[in-house]
Design a protein around this motif. Structure first.
Motif, PDB file in Angstrom:
ATOM      1  N   SER A 233       0.787  -1.138   0.132  1.00  0.00           N
ATOM      2  CA  SER A 233       0.149   0.040   0.053  1.00  0.00           C
ATOM      3  C   SER A 233       0.623   1.326   0.020  1.00  0.00           C
ATOM      4  CB  SER A 233      -0.954   0.060   1.276  1.00  0.00           C
ATOM      5  OG  SER A 233      -0.355   0.614   2.509  1.00  0.00           O
ATOM      6  N   TYR A 245      -8.842   2.441   0.189  1.00  0.00           N
ATOM      7  CA  TYR A 245      -8.036   1.163   0.222  1.00  0.00           C
ATOM      8  C   TYR A 245      -8.953   0.020   0.294  1.00  0.00           C
ATOM      9  CZ  TYR A 245      -4.209  -2.028   1.285  1.00  0.00           C
ATOM     10  OH  TYR A 245      -3.222  -2.941   1.398  1.00  0.00           O
ATOM     11  N   LEU A 246      -9.603   0.126   1.462  1.00  0.00           N
ATOM     12  CA  LEU A 246     -10.343  -1.141   2.027  1.00  0.00           C
ATOM     13  C   LEU A 246     -11.454  -1.556   1.002  1.00  0.00           C
ATOM     14  CD1 LEU A 246     -10.748  -0.453   5.747  1.00  0.00           C
ATOM     15  CD2 LEU A 246      -9.513  -2.236   4.726  1.00  0.00           C
ATOM     16  N   ARG A 248     -11.200  -1.565  -2.188  1.00  0.00           N
ATOM     17  CA  ARG A 248     -10.701  -2.154  -3.297  1.00  0.00           C
ATOM     18  C   ARG A 248     -10.050  -3.530  -2.880  1.00  0.00           C
ATOM     19  NH1 ARG A 248      -7.140   1.103  -6.773  1.00  0.00           N
ATOM     20  NH2 ARG A 248      -7.008  -0.748  -8.011  1.00  0.00           N
ATOM     21  N   LEU A 249      -9.590  -3.570  -1.484  1.00  0.00           N
ATOM     22  CA  LEU A 249      -8.789  -4.533  -1.083  1.00  0.00           C
ATOM     23  C   LEU A 249      -9.131  -6.097  -1.249  1.00  0.00           C
ATOM     24  CD1 LEU A 249      -6.103  -5.193   0.415  1.00  0.00           C
ATOM     25  CD2 LEU A 249      -7.194  -4.947   2.421  1.00  0.00           C
ATOM     26  N   ARG A 252      -8.601  -7.073  -4.950  1.00  0.00           N
ATOM     27  CA  ARG A 252      -6.852  -6.902  -5.520  1.00  0.00           C
ATOM     28  C   ARG A 252      -6.347  -8.251  -4.778  1.00  0.00           C
ATOM     29  NH1 ARG A 252      -3.688  -2.169  -3.424  1.00  0.00           N
ATOM     30  NH2 ARG A 252      -2.247  -3.193  -4.797  1.00  0.00           N
ATOM     31  N   VAL A 253      -6.672  -8.558  -3.679  1.00  0.00           N
ATOM     32  CA  VAL A 253      -5.780  -9.809  -3.087  1.00  0.00           C
ATOM     33  C   VAL A 253      -6.402 -11.193  -3.875  1.00  0.00           C
ATOM     34  CG1 VAL A 253      -5.928 -11.584  -1.160  1.00  0.00           C
ATOM     35  CG2 VAL A 253      -5.567  -8.875  -0.757  1.00  0.00           C
ATOM     36  N   LEU A 274       0.970  -8.974   1.682  1.00  0.00           N
ATOM     37  CA  LEU A 274       0.367  -7.809   1.998  1.00  0.00           C
ATOM     38  C   LEU A 274       1.087  -6.873   2.926  1.00  0.00           C
ATOM     39  CD1 LEU A 274      -2.040  -5.993   0.984  1.00  0.00           C
ATOM     40  CD2 LEU A 274      -3.300  -6.878   2.682  1.00  0.00           C
ATOM     41  N   VAL A 276       1.074  -3.365   4.441  1.00  0.00           N
ATOM     42  CA  VAL A 276       0.257  -2.248   4.722  1.00  0.00           C
ATOM     43  C   VAL A 276       1.016  -1.105   5.405  1.00  0.00           C
ATOM     44  CG1 VAL A 276      -1.934  -1.449   5.610  1.00  0.00           C
ATOM     45  CG2 VAL A 276      -1.700  -3.773   4.699  1.00  0.00           C
ATOM     46  N   VAL A 289      -8.239  -4.024   8.243  1.00  0.00           N
ATOM     47  CA  VAL A 289      -7.477  -4.578   7.140  1.00  0.00           C
ATOM     48  C   VAL A 289      -7.759  -6.175   7.479  1.00  0.00           C
ATOM     49  CG1 VAL A 289      -5.498  -5.251   6.257  1.00  0.00           C
ATOM     50  CG2 VAL A 289      -6.180  -2.978   6.573  1.00  0.00           C
ATOM     51  N   VAL A 293      -9.301  -9.191   5.108  1.00  0.00           N
ATOM     52  CA  VAL A 293      -8.224 -10.078   4.280  1.00  0.00           C
ATOM     53  C   VAL A 293      -8.444 -11.539   5.083  1.00  0.00           C
ATOM     54  CG1 VAL A 293      -5.801 -10.751   3.999  1.00  0.00           C
ATOM     55  CG2 VAL A 293      -6.745  -8.137   3.550  1.00  0.00           C
TER      56      VAL A 293
END
Length: 326
Positions: A233, A245-246, A248-249, A252-253, A274, A276, A289, A293
């Motif tokens: 990030s 950020y959250l 799209r997280l 993305r993962v 990841l 952060v 986060v 995740v």
């Protein structure tokens, strides 16, 4: 024309990461090292020290090198090595493998090259080791901290510019943990310095792009290795940035995992790392986060400390010519 493949700082072990179940990276990296040597028809494979994490290792760690060396031997690729500060021992760290030749204070002729090596030396013994390099040497293999690259971070044992070997074309060194190809002007004449860096990540501060170095005749090339995906990030400083950020997280993962599977990475390596980075005032960052995740990524955190924030504010106020990186 000869081909020589260099690998360094493998630190062979099941996992380089404490308190995280990140495994398989070293094994996969060594498999790619062997495949590269075989695929290129290498005339020589060279290990540049710290091939093991310690001289006496666990059975699993020894097995990593046993399989790699058996596969090289089956494909008629000779392997030579020098020892680093982590694995230096007597007898040498790979003594039990008959097709691994210890290069310390020995030469190996391959094509037009004369390859010579010495094990890791401390500051008091390095100059004597350099003075003993045979005049006909064209490729010097070692494992040292050189002042041109590591002098500001740690105490180097010597300087590349002080090497005087008259026919030297390449100095290949382990220990830097960074991939470097750079021309060096030295007292004995110019040569190319190469550092492969480790073939898999062993610290979150390392670059995730990993390479082997290939000397093809007199041409130096980098060969990129495939590896576990890493998502980093930007430094998040406001609640709005964290919210964005959250959003799209998770996707993305998932996308990183799917791409790793499509590339044929082993299942254990498809889970991304990841990293952060967040402002210390975002006190709910870790919780939020982690909730998004779960176990879909290996989490690493970098919290921006209060003193770092104040130092940067002070720097901006007092000088418009200094920029501190995040």
């Amino acid at each position: 024309m000869s081909r020589i493949v260099f690998v360094a700082d493998v630190h062979a072990q099941r996992s380089a990461w404490a308190h995280r179940p990140i495994e398989g990276d070293c094994e996969f990296a060594l498999q790619q090292f062997v495949a590269t040597c075989v695929g290129l028809g290498a005339d020589l494979a060279v290990g540049l020290g710290d091939l093991k994490e310690r001289p006496v290792t666990r059975a699993y760690d020894d097995g990593l090198w046993l399989r790699a060396l058996q596969d090289l031997n089956a494909n008629d690729v000779p392997f030579v090595y020098v020892q680093g500060n982590h694995d230096k021992a007597d007898p040498p760290c790979l003594w039990q493998y008959p097709n691994a030749a210890h290069l310390h204070e020995k030469t190996w002729e391959v094509g037009d090259h004369v390859v010579y090596g010495f094990d890791y030396q401390d500051a008091d013994s390095l100059q004597a080791a350099l003075d003993a390099v045979p005049a006909e040497t064209t490729v010097l293999c070692c494992h040292q901290r050189w002042g041109e690259f590591m002098g500001s971070a740690t105490n180097p044992q010597g300087l590349l510019k002080d090497i005087v070997a008259p026919n030297l074309k390449v100095v290949a060194s382990g220990d830097l943990h960074e991939t470097v190809v750079k021309e060096i002007g030295a007292r004995g004449g110019a040569f190319t310095f190469v550092s492969p860096g480790p073939p898999c990540m062993q610290s979150i501060v390392e670059d995730e792009d990993k390479y082997l170095i290939v000397l093809d005749g007199d041409r130096v090339e980098k060969v990129r290795l495939d590896a576990r995906p890493v998502l980093r990030s930007a430094m998040m400083t406001t609640p709005a940035e964290l919210d964005e950020y959250l959003e799209r997280l998770a996707s993305r993962v998932a996308e990183a995992t799917e791409k790793a599977a499509a590339r044929g990475l082993p299942a254990a390596l498809q889970t991304p790392i990841l990293h952060v980075r967040y402002h210390h005032r975002l006190t709910d960052c870790v919780r939020r986060v982690t909730r998004v995740v779960g176990d879909k990524a290996h989490l690493f955190w970098r919290e921006q400390a209060p003193d770092a924030v104040e130092d940067r504010k002070s720097t901006r106020l007092n000088s418009s010519h200094i920029t501190l990186s995040r």
